[in-house]
Design a protein around this motif. Structure first.
Motif, PDB file in Angstrom:
ATOM      1  N   ASN A   1       0.824  -1.214   0.000  1.00  0.00           N
ATOM      2  CA  ASN A   1       0.000   0.000   0.000  1.00  0.00           C
ATOM      3  C   ASN A   1       0.856   1.261   0.000  1.00  0.00           C
ATOM      4  N   ILE A   2       1.947   1.235   0.784  1.00  0.00           N
ATOM      5  CA  ILE A   2       2.862   2.383   0.812  1.00  0.00           C
ATOM      6  C   ILE A   2       3.471   2.601  -0.565  1.00  0.00           C
ATOM      7  N   ILE A   3       3.906   1.496  -1.190  1.00  0.00           N
ATOM      8  CA  ILE A   3       4.481   1.577  -2.531  1.00  0.00           C
ATOM      9  C   ILE A   3       3.476   2.200  -3.498  1.00  0.00           C
ATOM     10  N   GLU A   4       2.233   1.680  -3.463  1.00  0.00           N
ATOM     11  CA  GLU A   4       1.217   2.162  -4.391  1.00  0.00           C
ATOM     12  C   GLU A   4       0.857   3.630  -4.119  1.00  0.00           C
ATOM     13  N   THR A   5       0.770   3.989  -2.836  1.00  0.00           N
ATOM     14  CA  THR A   5       0.414   5.366  -2.486  1.00  0.00           C
ATOM     15  C   THR A   5       1.501   6.336  -2.920  1.00  0.00           C
ATOM     16  N   GLU A   6       2.751   5.971  -2.684  1.00  0.00           N
ATOM     17  CA  GLU A   6       3.853   6.839  -3.110  1.00  0.00           C
ATOM     18  C   GLU A   6       3.840   7.022  -4.621  1.00  0.00           C
ATOM     19  N   GLN A   7       3.605   5.923  -5.350  1.00  0.00           N
ATOM     20  CA  GLN A   7       3.606   6.013  -6.818  1.00  0.00           C
ATOM     21  C   GLN A   7       2.474   6.909  -7.311  1.00  0.00           C
ATOM     22  N   LYS A   8       1.296   6.802  -6.673  1.00  0.00           N
ATOM     23  CA  LYS A   8       0.186   7.670  -7.057  1.00  0.00           C
ATOM     24  C   LYS A   8       0.502   9.136  -6.761  1.00  0.00           C
ATOM     25  N   THR A   9       1.222   9.375  -5.659  1.00  0.00           N
ATOM     26  CA  THR A   9       1.598  10.747  -5.306  1.00  0.00           C
ATOM     27  C   THR A   9       2.607  11.295  -6.306  1.00  0.00           C
TER      28      THR A   9
END
Length: 374
Positions: A262-270
């Motif tokens: 989730n952290i990986i995905e959230t950072e990428q979306k940011t």
């Protein structure tokens, strides 16, 4: 009852030799992620076996299924029913017995699977004696490779099973160890399409991460993050050489893996949101060229600050964003974040610059309202 195992920490003393097993565990996790991620599970590293995928009941109180893996590579050859193969199988059967007697609570329908996994072809062959040939018995061969990657022991030809049984029994007699014959019904063998050297293995993992999570723009960093979770527990000694599934220090919890993803995905979306609107946002918040050129580092650092529960100012911003979704009130991101910064400053006495509040708002917004961002 817990038990002592003289080889309990042998893998810890040879961490460099464990890279294949670690990489293999991540390969299997990523490959089956969709099926695994919705279950209650944890992964054990260097605990009973090379690695275990342990599945719990929904209430988390009992173990329902364990998939135990002995991961081995063999350079320049193929696996056959020889002394080394027999030694590995004997160890795996012992692991099966140890899992059964481990004191961790288990459900009434508990089962386990013991899998010998390798990136080298496995050729299980039986040749009849001259006398057997005269009676019409023929040769039997069972191959595991790219065309047949999974096999259960019970589904292999009887003559091959008998040969394996005898070879393993002879090994156990020679080493004066118990032959856990009843565990043969839980034995599986698996061939995986995985390179031999570590750099190529990493390339495969990065490619697999990209296919499973195509929106992650930096799959290498994602792979490294997940491998670091495995390294952390891999390097923990089995205390007193006692192996017990209740030992939480040897686990990577499924929730921890999900959180990392989730952290990986959230950072990428940011990252993507910033790239799409960097011109407008940079002008609105007077973002320096240095930060613009190093935005990934700035965003990653901000996420770390937001995770720190002792960091009161960033927790205030995070809490405010969680309670207030301004996307319903504004038509542009620059107007929305301008409103966030202004109201957060007005309601709180923060010792932060506007640009710090902005980046904190940006990261928190994607964390809480980024489901529809692609």
């Amino acid at each position: 009852m817990t038990q002592k195992n003289k080889a309990a920490n042998s893998g810890i003393d040879a961490l460099l030799g464990f890279e294949f097993q670690r990489n293999c565990a991540l390969y299997l996790l990523l490959n089956d992620y969709v099926q695994i991620i919705n279950r209650e599970f944890f992964i054990c590293i260097e605990h009973h076996d090379d690695f275990l995928f342990c599945y719990r009941s929904d209430c988390r109180s009992n173990l329902e299924v364990i998939h135990s893996y002995q991961a081995k590579k063999l350079s320049g050859n193929i696996w056959t029913i020889d002394a080394r193969f027999a030694e590995i199988i004997a160890k795996m059967l012992g692991v099966g017995n140890n899992l059964k007697t481990d004191s961790a609570p288990k459900g009434t329908s508990y089962t386990h699977k013991l899998t010998f996994v390798s990136n080298t072809d496995i050729k299980l062959n039986y040749k009849p004696t001259p006398q057997e040939k005269k009676k019409g018995k023929g040769e039997a061969t069972h191959l595991l490779n790219e065309q047949n990657s999974n096999s259960k022991y019970n589904e292999i030809a009887e003559d091959i099973k008998n040969k394996i049984d005898k070879k393993v029994r002879d090994h156990c007699n020679q080493e004066s160890i118990f032959f856990h014959e009843t565990e043969l019904c839980n034995l599986h063998m698996q061939w995986i399409d995985f390179p031999r050297n570590k750099s190529s293995q990493k390339d495969i993992l990065v490619g697999l991460m990209h296919r499973k999570f195509p929106h992650v723009s930096d799959p290498l960093s994602a792979v490294e993050l997940l491998l670091s979770l495995f390294r952390d527990v891999e390097a923990v000694y089995n205390q007193g050489k006692v192996i017990n599934l209740l030992d939480s220090t040897k686990r990577v919890e499924g929730e921890e893996i999900k959180k990392a993803i989730n952290i990986i995905e959230t950072e990428q979306k940011t990252f993507k949101l910033w790239r799409n609107y960097s011109k407008e946002l940079s002008r609105k918040f007077n973002v320096s060229l240095d930060i613009q050129n190093n935005y990934e580092s700035r965003i990653s650092d901000t996420f770390e600050l937001l995770k720190d529960m002792s960091n009161n100012e960033h927790q205030i911003i995070k809490s405010f964003i969680r309670q207030n979704n301004y996307s319903m009130n504004h038509s542009t991101y620059e107007d929305m974040f301008e409103a966030y910064v202004a109201i957060i400053k007005d309601k709180n006495h923060l010792n932060l610059k506007d640009i710090d509040i902005f980046f904190s708002s940006l990261c928190a917004f994607v964390e809480y309202y980024g489901e529809n961002l692609t």
